[in-house]
Design a protein around this motif. Structure first.
Motif, PDB file in Angstrom:
ATOM      1  N   GLY A 163       9.343 -21.914 -14.786  1.00  0.00           N
ATOM      2  CA  GLY A 163       8.124 -21.105 -14.645  1.00  0.00           C
ATOM      3  C   GLY A 163       7.873 -20.730 -13.191  1.00  0.00           C
ATOM      4  O   GLY A 163       7.530 -19.579 -12.890  1.00  0.00           O
ATOM      5  N   ALA A 164       8.039 -21.675 -12.291  1.00  0.00           N
ATOM      6  CA  ALA A 164       7.851 -21.404 -10.863  1.00  0.00           C
ATOM      7  C   ALA A 164       8.866 -20.385 -10.362  1.00  0.00           C
ATOM      8  O   ALA A 164       8.536 -19.489  -9.576  1.00  0.00           O
ATOM      9  CB  ALA A 164       7.938 -22.696 -10.064  1.00  0.00           C
ATOM     10  N   ALA A 165      10.113 -20.508 -10.817  1.00  0.00           N
ATOM     11  CA  ALA A 165      11.153 -19.555 -10.416  1.00  0.00           C
ATOM     12  C   ALA A 165      10.833 -18.151 -10.936  1.00  0.00           C
ATOM     13  O   ALA A 165      11.012 -17.160 -10.218  1.00  0.00           O
ATOM     14  CB  ALA A 165      12.518 -20.015 -10.931  1.00  0.00           C
ATOM     15  N   MET A 166      10.335 -18.080 -12.162  1.00  0.00           N
ATOM     16  CA  MET A 166       9.961 -16.778 -12.731  1.00  0.00           C
ATOM     17  C   MET A 166       8.790 -16.165 -11.968  1.00  0.00           C
ATOM     18  O   MET A 166       8.785 -14.958 -11.698  1.00  0.00           O
ATOM     19  CB  MET A 166       9.649 -16.925 -14.221  1.00  0.00           C
ATOM     20  N   MET A 167       7.787 -16.978 -11.615  1.00  0.00           N
ATOM     21  CA  MET A 167       6.647 -16.465 -10.858  1.00  0.00           C
ATOM     22  C   MET A 167       7.087 -15.999  -9.468  1.00  0.00           C
ATOM     23  O   MET A 167       6.613 -14.984  -8.974  1.00  0.00           O
ATOM     24  CB  MET A 167       5.552 -17.525 -10.749  1.00  0.00           C
ATOM     25  N   GLY A 168       7.986 -16.749  -8.841  1.00  0.00           N
ATOM     26  CA  GLY A 168       8.501 -16.352  -7.539  1.00  0.00           C
ATOM     27  C   GLY A 168       9.258 -15.040  -7.611  1.00  0.00           C
ATOM     28  O   GLY A 168       9.096 -14.160  -6.753  1.00  0.00           O
ATOM     29  N   THR A 169      10.079 -14.893  -8.639  1.00  0.00           N
ATOM     30  CA  THR A 169      10.821 -13.651  -8.844  1.00  0.00           C
ATOM     31  C   THR A 169       9.864 -12.485  -9.069  1.00  0.00           C
ATOM     32  O   THR A 169      10.035 -11.404  -8.500  1.00  0.00           O
ATOM     33  CB  THR A 169      11.790 -13.786 -10.038  1.00  0.00           C
ATOM     34  N   PHE A 170       8.838 -12.722  -9.870  1.00  0.00           N
ATOM     35  CA  PHE A 170       7.828 -11.705 -10.133  1.00  0.00           C
ATOM     36  C   PHE A 170       7.113 -11.312  -8.838  1.00  0.00           C
ATOM     37  O   PHE A 170       6.899 -10.126  -8.573  1.00  0.00           O
ATOM     38  CB  PHE A 170       6.824 -12.217 -11.175  1.00  0.00           C
ATOM     39  N   ALA A 171       6.778 -12.294  -8.011  1.00  0.00           N
ATOM     40  CA  ALA A 171       6.108 -12.021  -6.732  1.00  0.00           C
ATOM     41  C   ALA A 171       6.992 -11.175  -5.826  1.00  0.00           C
ATOM     42  O   ALA A 171       6.517 -10.257  -5.156  1.00  0.00           O
ATOM     43  CB  ALA A 171       5.718 -13.317  -6.034  1.00  0.00           C
ATOM     44  N   ILE A 172       8.282 -11.466  -5.799  1.00  0.00           N
ATOM     45  CA  ILE A 172       9.218 -10.694  -4.976  1.00  0.00           C
ATOM     46  C   ILE A 172       9.291  -9.250  -5.468  1.00  0.00           C
ATOM     47  O   ILE A 172       9.239  -8.303  -4.681  1.00  0.00           O
ATOM     48  CB  ILE A 172      10.618 -11.349  -4.967  1.00  0.00           C
ATOM     49  N   ILE A 173       9.388  -9.065  -6.781  1.00  0.00           N
ATOM     50  CA  ILE A 173       9.463  -7.713  -7.353  1.00  0.00           C
ATOM     51  C   ILE A 173       8.192  -6.925  -7.054  1.00  0.00           C
ATOM     52  O   ILE A 173       8.254  -5.772  -6.615  1.00  0.00           O
ATOM     53  CB  ILE A 173       9.733  -7.788  -8.878  1.00  0.00           C
ATOM     54  N   VAL A 174       7.041  -7.541  -7.277  1.00  0.00           N
ATOM     55  CA  VAL A 174       5.769  -6.870  -7.013  1.00  0.00           C
ATOM     56  C   VAL A 174       5.663  -6.507  -5.541  1.00  0.00           C
ATOM     57  O   VAL A 174       5.240  -5.406  -5.179  1.00  0.00           O
ATOM     58  CB  VAL A 174       4.577  -7.756  -7.450  1.00  0.00           C
ATOM     59  N   ARG A 175       6.068  -7.415  -4.683  1.00  0.00           N
ATOM     60  CA  ARG A 175       5.990  -7.183  -3.232  1.00  0.00           C
ATOM     61  C   ARG A 175       6.906  -6.036  -2.814  1.00  0.00           C
ATOM     62  O   ARG A 175       6.517  -5.198  -1.996  1.00  0.00           O
ATOM     63  CB  ARG A 175       6.391  -8.474  -2.510  1.00  0.00           C
ATOM     64  N   MET A 176       8.100  -5.963  -3.367  1.00  0.00           N
ATOM     65  CA  MET A 176       9.032  -4.901  -3.011  1.00  0.00           C
ATOM     66  C   MET A 176       8.519  -3.536  -3.491  1.00  0.00           C
ATOM     67  O   MET A 176       8.714  -2.526  -2.823  1.00  0.00           O
ATOM     68  CB  MET A 176      10.431  -5.164  -3.594  1.00  0.00           C
ATOM     69  N   LYS A 177       7.859  -3.502  -4.644  1.00  0.00           N
ATOM     70  CA  LYS A 177       7.282  -2.245  -5.127  1.00  0.00           C
ATOM     71  C   LYS A 177       6.077  -1.845  -4.278  1.00  0.00           C
ATOM     72  O   LYS A 177       5.880  -0.666  -4.003  1.00  0.00           O
ATOM     73  CB  LYS A 177       6.863  -2.379  -6.593  1.00  0.00           C
ATOM     74  N   ALA A 178       5.275  -2.815  -3.877  1.00  0.00           N
ATOM     75  CA  ALA A 178       4.067  -2.536  -3.099  1.00  0.00           C
ATOM     76  C   ALA A 178       4.398  -1.957  -1.733  1.00  0.00           C
ATOM     77  O   ALA A 178       3.630  -1.164  -1.188  1.00  0.00           O
ATOM     78  CB  ALA A 178       3.239  -3.804  -2.946  1.00  0.00           C
ATOM     79  N   ILE A 179       5.538  -2.321  -1.171  1.00  0.00           N
ATOM     80  CA  ILE A 179       5.927  -1.843   0.154  1.00  0.00           C
ATOM     81  C   ILE A 179       6.163  -0.329   0.142  1.00  0.00           C
ATOM     82  O   ILE A 179       6.015   0.331   1.155  1.00  0.00           O
ATOM     83  CB  ILE A 179       7.170  -2.615   0.653  1.00  0.00           C
ATOM     84  N   LYS A 180       6.486   0.218  -1.010  1.00  0.00           N
ATOM     85  CA  LYS A 180       6.775   1.643  -1.108  1.00  0.00           C
ATOM     86  C   LYS A 180       5.506   2.498  -1.108  1.00  0.00           C
ATOM     87  O   LYS A 180       5.590   3.708  -1.014  1.00  0.00           O
ATOM     88  CB  LYS A 180       7.599   1.925  -2.362  1.00  0.00           C
ATOM     89  N   LYS A 181       4.344   1.874  -1.238  1.00  0.00           N
ATOM     90  CA  LYS A 181       3.073   2.598  -1.268  1.00  0.00           C
ATOM     91  C   LYS A 181       2.268   2.258  -0.015  1.00  0.00           C
ATOM     92  O   LYS A 181       2.407   1.165   0.533  1.00  0.00           O
ATOM     93  CB  LYS A 181       2.275   2.196  -2.511  1.00  0.00           C
ATOM     94  N   PRO A 182       1.417   3.178   0.420  1.00  0.00           N
ATOM     95  CA  PRO A 182       0.604   2.890   1.611  1.00  0.00           C
ATOM     96  C   PRO A 182      -0.277   1.660   1.407  1.00  0.00           C
ATOM     97  O   PRO A 182      -0.765   1.393   0.305  1.00  0.00           O
ATOM     98  CB  PRO A 182      -0.264   4.135   1.776  1.00  0.00           C
ATOM     99  N   ALA A 183      -0.464   0.926   2.484  1.00  0.00           N
ATOM    100  CA  ALA A 183      -1.324  -0.263   2.449  1.00  0.00           C
ATOM    101  C   ALA A 183      -2.789   0.177   2.513  1.00  0.00           C
ATOM    102  O   ALA A 183      -3.103   1.287   2.932  1.00  0.00           O
ATOM    103  CB  ALA A 183      -0.992  -1.167   3.633  1.00  0.00           C
ATOM    104  N   SER A 184      -3.658  -0.717   2.091  1.00  0.00           N
ATOM    105  CA  SER A 184      -5.102  -0.470   2.176  1.00  0.00           C
ATOM    106  C   SER A 184      -5.803  -1.813   2.314  1.00  0.00           C
ATOM    107  O   SER A 184      -5.220  -2.867   2.025  1.00  0.00           O
ATOM    108  CB  SER A 184      -5.610   0.262   0.932  1.00  0.00           C
ATOM    109  N   VAL A 185      -7.046  -1.763   2.745  1.00  0.00           N
ATOM    110  CA  VAL A 185      -7.830  -2.994   2.878  1.00  0.00           C
ATOM    111  C   VAL A 185      -7.914  -3.688   1.525  1.00  0.00           C
ATOM    112  O   VAL A 185      -7.739  -4.905   1.425  1.00  0.00           O
ATOM    113  CB  VAL A 185      -9.238  -2.684   3.434  1.00  0.00           C
ATOM    114  N   LYS A 186      -8.144  -2.912   0.489  1.00  0.00           N
ATOM    115  CA  LYS A 186      -8.267  -3.469  -0.862  1.00  0.00           C
ATOM    116  C   LYS A 186      -6.995  -4.216  -1.275  1.00  0.00           C
ATOM    117  O   LYS A 186      -7.063  -5.330  -1.793  1.00  0.00           O
ATOM    118  CB  LYS A 186      -8.567  -2.335  -1.849  1.00  0.00           C
ATOM    119  N   LYS A 187      -5.843  -3.633  -1.007  1.00  0.00           N
ATOM    120  CA  LYS A 187      -4.578  -4.268  -1.377  1.00  0.00           C
ATOM    121  C   LYS A 187      -4.323  -5.540  -0.578  1.00  0.00           C
ATOM    122  O   LYS A 187      -3.592  -6.415  -1.013  1.00  0.00           O
ATOM    123  CB  LYS A 187      -3.414  -3.301  -1.194  1.00  0.00           C
ATOM    124  N   ILE A 188      -4.912  -5.628   0.589  1.00  0.00           N
ATOM    125  CA  ILE A 188      -4.719  -6.808   1.426  1.00  0.00           C
ATOM    126  C   ILE A 188      -5.651  -7.943   1.006  1.00  0.00           C
ATOM    127  O   ILE A 188      -5.232  -9.096   0.931  1.00  0.00           O
ATOM    128  CB  ILE A 188      -4.929  -6.450   2.920  1.00  0.00           C
TER     129      ILE A 188
END
Length: 170
Positions: free
Chosen positions: A14-39
């Motif tokens: 479960g921890a490995a799956m959550m870590g993998t999910f966090a990495i995927i979400v983070r890599m997708k988020a980098i492609k979009k502009p940052a905002s205060v809300k996202k931070i």
């Protein structure tokens, strides 16, 4: 296979799956502009995890509260030092950091090792609480630092570009 071994294996997966999910979400988020809300949303949403401590088996002595928070803060230092924002076409983007992936993988390995070494000495609910505190102790200082860095970049974007003064002819 004992029940304890099965729980250990399932929580590690479960921890490995959550870590993998966090990495995927983070890599997708980098492609979009940052905002205060996202931070600021991740630590705010994660703070609901403190409700687990209403459940009596998760109650921790002071040392088991302070230690994971300090370890998390130490880990956040690495993230803070490697987190950078870049301006592209007037938008602010988070620069990709390879350290993020390695830090998540490192935390997973540390989690497994701690569970192996201390799993019999610390109740599972308390261990979950300690890992939550470690994660929160890491994300909160990191996101605060990110917010400050983002605000600084926002000022750069909002400042008018000054013309370079021309030399007077003599």
């Amino acid at each position: 296979m004992t029940e304890t071994t099965l729980i250990f294996i399932l929580t590690t997966i479960g921890a490995a799956m959550m870590g993998t999910f966090a990495i995927i979400v983070r890599m997708k988020a980098i492609k979009k502009p940052a905002s205060v809300k996202k931070i600021i949303i991740p630590p705010i949403m994660m703070s609901t995890g403190f409700l687990m401590f209403l459940y009596e088996p998760t109650h921790l002595p002071l040392a088991r509260i302070v230690t994971p928070l300090m370890v998390g803060a130490a880990a956040s230092y690495l993230l803070i030092r490697t987190s950078r924002f870049e301006i592209h076409n007037g938008d602010i983007y988070m620069k990709r950091s390879k350290l993020f992936i390695f830090l998540l993988l490192g935390l997973l390995i540390v989690r497994v090792l701690i569970k192996l070494v201390m799993g019999e000495q610390i109740h599972l609910a308390q261990m979950a609480g300690m890992f939550f505190l470690l994660a929160y102790g890491m994300i909160l200082p990191w996101r605060i630092a990110m917010l400050l860095m983002f605000r600084k970049k926002q000022q750069e974007v909002n400042e008018p570009i000054m013309d370079i003064p021309m030399r007077e002819r003599t």
